[in-house]
Structure formats: structure tokens, C-alpha cells
Design an enzyme around this catalytic site. Sequence first.
Site, PDB file in Angstrom:
ATOM      1  N   ASP A  82       0.821  -1.209   0.000  1.00  0.00           N
ATOM      2  CA  ASP A  82       0.000   0.000   0.000  1.00  0.00           C
ATOM      3  C   ASP A  82       0.856   1.261   0.000  1.00  0.00           C
ATOM      4  O   ASP A  82       0.560   2.214  -0.711  1.00  0.00           O
ATOM      5  CB  ASP A  82      -0.915  -0.012   1.236  1.00  0.00           C
ATOM      6  CG  ASP A  82      -2.159   0.834   1.067  1.00  0.00           C
ATOM      7  OD1 ASP A  82      -2.516   1.166  -0.077  1.00  0.00           O
ATOM      8  OD2 ASP A  82      -2.786   1.172   2.079  1.00  0.00           O
ATOM      9  N   TRP A  89      -1.412   8.970   4.343  1.00  0.00           N
ATOM     10  CA  TRP A  89      -0.858   7.835   3.612  1.00  0.00           C
ATOM     11  C   TRP A  89       0.366   7.226   4.284  1.00  0.00           C
ATOM     12  O   TRP A  89       0.825   6.169   3.870  1.00  0.00           O
ATOM     13  CB  TRP A  89      -0.484   8.235   2.176  1.00  0.00           C
ATOM     14  CG  TRP A  89       0.307   9.500   2.002  1.00  0.00           C
ATOM     15  CD1 TRP A  89      -0.165  10.700   1.573  1.00  0.00           C
ATOM     16  CD2 TRP A  89       1.712   9.698   2.228  1.00  0.00           C
ATOM     17  NE1 TRP A  89       0.848  11.640   1.522  1.00  0.00           N
ATOM     18  CE2 TRP A  89       2.018  11.051   1.916  1.00  0.00           C
ATOM     19  CE3 TRP A  89       2.753   8.873   2.669  1.00  0.00           C
ATOM     20  CZ2 TRP A  89       3.300  11.577   2.025  1.00  0.00           C
ATOM     21  CZ3 TRP A  89       4.035   9.400   2.794  1.00  0.00           C
ATOM     22  CH2 TRP A  89       4.293  10.733   2.460  1.00  0.00           C
ATOM     23  N   LYS A 133     -12.323   8.442   5.362  1.00  0.00           N
ATOM     24  CA  LYS A 133     -11.783   8.912   4.086  1.00  0.00           C
ATOM     25  C   LYS A 133     -10.285   8.683   4.129  1.00  0.00           C
ATOM     26  O   LYS A 133      -9.518   9.491   4.642  1.00  0.00           O
ATOM     27  CB  LYS A 133     -12.099  10.404   3.884  1.00  0.00           C
ATOM     28  CG  LYS A 133     -12.309  10.816   2.413  1.00  0.00           C
ATOM     29  CD  LYS A 133     -11.122  10.571   1.507  1.00  0.00           C
ATOM     30  CE  LYS A 133      -9.997  11.547   1.765  1.00  0.00           C
ATOM     31  NZ  LYS A 133      -8.831  11.312   0.826  1.00  0.00           N
ATOM     32  N   PRO A 134      -9.821   7.523   3.581  1.00  0.00           N
ATOM     33  CA  PRO A 134      -8.380   7.282   3.578  1.00  0.00           C
ATOM     34  C   PRO A 134      -7.689   8.156   2.537  1.00  0.00           C
ATOM     35  O   PRO A 134      -8.336   8.705   1.639  1.00  0.00           O
ATOM     36  CB  PRO A 134      -8.282   5.801   3.197  1.00  0.00           C
ATOM     37  CG  PRO A 134      -9.491   5.557   2.349  1.00  0.00           C
ATOM     38  CD  PRO A 134     -10.573   6.445   2.927  1.00  0.00           C
ATOM     39  N   GLU A 152      -6.001   9.131  -0.750  1.00  0.00           N
ATOM     40  CA  GLU A 152      -6.352   8.630  -2.077  1.00  0.00           C
ATOM     41  C   GLU A 152      -5.395   7.542  -2.546  1.00  0.00           C
ATOM     42  O   GLU A 152      -5.833   6.539  -3.133  1.00  0.00           O
ATOM     43  CB  GLU A 152      -6.346   9.789  -3.081  1.00  0.00           C
ATOM     44  CG  GLU A 152      -6.719   9.381  -4.494  1.00  0.00           C
ATOM     45  CD  GLU A 152      -6.593  10.523  -5.484  1.00  0.00           C
ATOM     46  OE1 GLU A 152      -7.184  10.418  -6.569  1.00  0.00           O
ATOM     47  OE2 GLU A 152      -5.901  11.516  -5.168  1.00  0.00           O
ATOM     48  N   THR A 178      -4.413  21.795   4.778  1.00  0.00           N
ATOM     49  CA  THR A 178      -5.717  21.124   4.757  1.00  0.00           C
ATOM     50  C   THR A 178      -6.384  21.196   6.118  1.00  0.00           C
ATOM     51  O   THR A 178      -7.596  21.408   6.222  1.00  0.00           O
ATOM     52  CB  THR A 178      -5.552  19.658   4.327  1.00  0.00           C
ATOM     53  OG1 THR A 178      -4.914  19.605   3.048  1.00  0.00           O
ATOM     54  CG2 THR A 178      -6.899  18.962   4.242  1.00  0.00           C
ATOM     55  N   GLU A 235      -4.387  16.561  13.685  1.00  0.00           N
ATOM     56  CA  GLU A 235      -2.999  16.162  13.929  1.00  0.00           C
ATOM     57  C   GLU A 235      -2.243  16.506  12.656  1.00  0.00           C
ATOM     58  O   GLU A 235      -2.391  15.848  11.633  1.00  0.00           O
ATOM     59  CB  GLU A 235      -2.925  14.668  14.254  1.00  0.00           C
ATOM     60  CG  GLU A 235      -1.649  14.274  14.964  1.00  0.00           C
ATOM     61  CD  GLU A 235      -0.555  13.886  13.998  1.00  0.00           C
ATOM     62  OE1 GLU A 235       0.289  14.758  13.716  1.00  0.00           O
ATOM     63  OE2 GLU A 235      -0.548  12.750  13.532  1.00  0.00           O
ATOM     64  N   GLY A 247       1.315  19.017  10.855  1.00  0.00           N
ATOM     65  CA  GLY A 247       2.724  18.881  10.537  1.00  0.00           C
ATOM     66  C   GLY A 247       3.658  19.143  11.702  1.00  0.00           C
ATOM     67  O   GLY A 247       3.245  19.489  12.811  1.00  0.00           O
ATOM     68  N   CYS A 272       5.202  12.814  10.797  1.00  0.00           N
ATOM     69  CA  CYS A 272       4.958  14.167  11.312  1.00  0.00           C
ATOM     70  C   CYS A 272       5.855  14.507  12.480  1.00  0.00           C
ATOM     71  O   CYS A 272       6.159  15.680  12.709  1.00  0.00           O
ATOM     72  CB  CYS A 272       3.484  14.311  11.704  1.00  0.00           C
ATOM     73  SG  CYS A 272       2.941  13.094  12.926  1.00  0.00           S
ATOM     74  N   GLU A 298       8.298  22.047   6.646  1.00  0.00           N
ATOM     75  CA  GLU A 298       8.265  20.595   6.762  1.00  0.00           C
ATOM     76  C   GLU A 298       8.601  19.971   5.411  1.00  0.00           C
ATOM     77  O   GLU A 298       7.938  20.229   4.410  1.00  0.00           O
ATOM     78  CB  GLU A 298       6.892  20.114   7.237  1.00  0.00           C
ATOM     79  CG  GLU A 298       6.850  18.617   7.482  1.00  0.00           C
ATOM     80  CD  GLU A 298       5.507  18.151   8.025  1.00  0.00           C
ATOM     81  OE1 GLU A 298       5.495  17.264   8.898  1.00  0.00           O
ATOM     82  OE2 GLU A 298       4.467  18.667   7.571  1.00  0.00           O
ATOM     83  N   GLY A 350      -1.512  21.431  15.233  1.00  0.00           N
ATOM     84  CA  GLY A 350      -2.831  20.853  15.398  1.00  0.00           C
ATOM     85  C   GLY A 350      -3.606  21.276  16.616  1.00  0.00           C
ATOM     86  O   GLY A 350      -3.174  22.110  17.417  1.00  0.00           O
TER      87      GLY A 350
END
Length: 491
Positions: free
Chosen positions: A94, A152, A176-177, A179, A233, A251, A253, A285, A386, A459
Amino acid sequence: MMKQEILPICIAGEWRVGGGERYATRYPATGEVVAELNAASLDDVEEAVQGAHRAFLTSGWPQRKPHERAAVLHRVADLIRARAEPLAQRQRLDNGKPISETRALVASAAGTFQFFAAACETLEETLTPARGDFLTMSVHEAMGVVAAITPWNSPIASEAQKLAPALAAGNAVVIKPAEITPLMALELAAICEEAGVPKGLISVLPGKGSVIGDAITKHPLVRRVSFTGGTTTGRHIAHIAADKMMPVSLELGGKSPTMVFEDADLDHAVNGVLYGIFSSSGESCIAGSRLFVARSLYEPFMDRLAEGAARLRVGDPADERTQMGPLISDRHRDSIESYVALGVSEGGQLRTGGIRPAVAGCENGYFYTPTIIEGLDNSARVCQEEIFGPVLVAMAFDDEDDLIAQANDSVYALAAGVWTRDYKRAWRFARAVQAGNVWINTYKQFSISTPFGGWRDSGLGREKGRLGILQYMEQKSVYWGMHEQPLPWAN
């Protein structure tokens, strides 16, 4: 070529092809297609959220006794452990993490469900001190439909850290994983259904965050969003949440400082710094990406650190000996390379790394060597932004007051590391550094029982910990009148 699959997605308990565009997931070590699936559509989002709301109202899940929900979560943990090796191999495909790391992530996911099962079963409500002729208590109730938007870099562990407490609290969950890494969320949803989570209570909606994630976040029936990902985001989600008056946990950067003092145990510090930045190929992170070393120790420490970095085994994630696998994508590697070039253009020098290594059998993989840049000060962009890759910026320090000022000179405040034998200094710096998580003489160690989160641009809110369930519940105060006579005001 690998055998390609057309994967169904989970929409309100129904497993079918998504209504969005077809796309492929790729194995980062080779670039080969692992699976094909259709992203969710906006209609799928509506169906999933409405179905989750319906399941929340009709399945009886929130009304089950805590020990009954806990029993289901224990079964989830047992099923994850029973399928640990296939799940670890699936996770390796994955996102390209080494198999040794994906096994640890699968074990972590099982442990998370076990922990929140126990926390659910033993969570206590509060009988508060009375201030009149009444009994007062504080109780907590499920919120309804909550959303989990996951990254991811560590899919199954991140999804478990949101899904387990949300289910323990009695909620329905729309996942919502990321993409490009949808496989583990789909596996986890299937395991939860098999364990006894009522049909419709979980949905998994792969797709672009700007489309599917946005639609989920804005949906009026979604009562809470838990998001792990980038700060830009996260800030967008916070704006939506403010308009909805909806609680969120974000949660985000980090640009975490690691501080090595002259009295540090060098064996521990060298290994800890290497692990803190280069494990997970730096795609973390909490990576310790800013290194401050006492000037008197700087050169001998950096010699050992550079030698250790050069020895790290970058290679095939299927190989048990591999320490660093590929980056998530060719595009992400390009971004990291551009930051390294920026650091050099700002006056930095490469102590080691900065190349694309040749990996036998994985010639098309997205590999990058452990990279150390020095010769810059903390104001450089590569010290402030980052990078999210295997790039460490090293600096010397002379003065403790200046060190803490530099460590705290960042928009991020997620994590920090302190390496010293002086326990008083360790405590002083652990308290003075501005970060949600501090490691002393170790780094990047986790416990599901300990709250996790950041400050400022890193965060809002906390995950994990015994009270992590309460993040997914509404608090209610109950006053129970014990008056012998009617309230006198109306007399």
C-alpha cells in the site's frame, strides 16, 4: 506485473464499485500497479453519511452496554492478530514501508482496538459534588456520525486510532483514507463487520481530499471530524468546522527539534537521532528533522551520525534487513530533492546523502538516501518548512537560552527530543520546549495509553489515552431534584 484487482469500496455497509473515476494504486518500490478501484462520488458520500446516520439511529449500537461494545472491539483486535502477516504484506504494498515496520503497525492497530475496548468497558461517569437539594452528575453520549480522514504514511495504525475510540463511544464512522493508500481502510472495515459491528455503521470512501474529504466535512449530519495530514488542509477543515460549530481534532505537521548536550550518551543519542529522522524514510509528522548539537561535541557527533546514516540499508521493503524503503511517490521524491537543492542554495553543505540509490530489483522505485545538511542557521527555509522526508538539518549551539529560543522558533510544535545525562537539565528543557510530545533519551516511542497531539500549526485536540473516547462523545449534565418542598419562587 502484479495481479490487478478491481476493488469495491464500502458505502453504508454495501460493498460495490465507487461512482467516481477509476484509478490505480502503485507499489512505491517498483511503480507497479497493486490494485484498481473507482473513487467515491459525491452521491456515494451522501449515501454513506445518510446510511451511517440511519444505522446510528436503528442498529442499537450506541444503546449497547459498554461491555457489549467492548466485546466487539476485542474481536476486531483478535482478527487483526490472526491475519497479521497478510495485513502487514498488504500494508507494504500500500505505501512501501519495510515489512518489519508494517508488522509493527499491524500490531499497533490490534493493540489500539484492545486498549479502547478496555477503556470503553471501564469508563466511569462522574457524580459531582451537590450545591443544593439535588443530585448532579456528568454523563457522556455518542455524537452520531463522525468522520476519520487519514494520511498515507501509516494507514492501518492511523485508522485504528480514530476508528476504535469512535466505535467505543457508540458512533457511526465514515473513513476517508488517503487517495493513494486506500487498501488498509478497506481491510479494516471488512474486519470490523466480521467482528460484529452493525452493517452500515462504517463506510470507507477513497478519493481526493479536496472533493470527497471536503464533502464529508461539510455534510450537516457529520458531527465531528478527526483529521491527520497537512497543516494547510487542517486549517481549511477548521474553517468549515467553525462555520458548522463542529468539534475537530487535527494532527498536523511538524519540524521537530532534537537537542544533544555535551554529556549525552553518544551510543544512545546517535542511534536515537538516526531513528528519529530516517525511520519511515522521514515520512513522519514527528520526525526529528532539526538537530542541535553542543558545539564542543558537534564534530565527533556528526562524524558518527554521518557514518551511521551512510550504513542504513535502503532497499526492497520485502527484505527483512531493509531499514528504509522508498518514498510514497515519484512526485514526493521530486519535492524532497527540491528542498535539498534549496538548502544548498541557501549556503548549506551536504554531509551525506542527497542521491537516488540503485536498488536491485526495484529500479523504478522512489528511493532516496538519508541526507544530512549543515552550515545553515535556524532561519533557513529548510529549517522552518516541513520536508516530510529523510532530510536532517544539523546546527551547533553554544548557549542553553539561545538553544531553547531556536528550538521554539517554529510555527510547529509537535515533538522534541532531549539527550543528556543530567536529569535536572532534561526536565528543565522538557518543560521549556514548546511541543505536544517530548522524548528524553529516546525518540519516536509511542503508547496508545498516552495522549498525543501538537500545539500551534501542529494541530488541535488529542488522540489516544484512556479519555480519548470522550473526544467522540457529547457531555451532558444531569440534575436530579431531591427537594422536600416545591421550588418556592412560584409560590
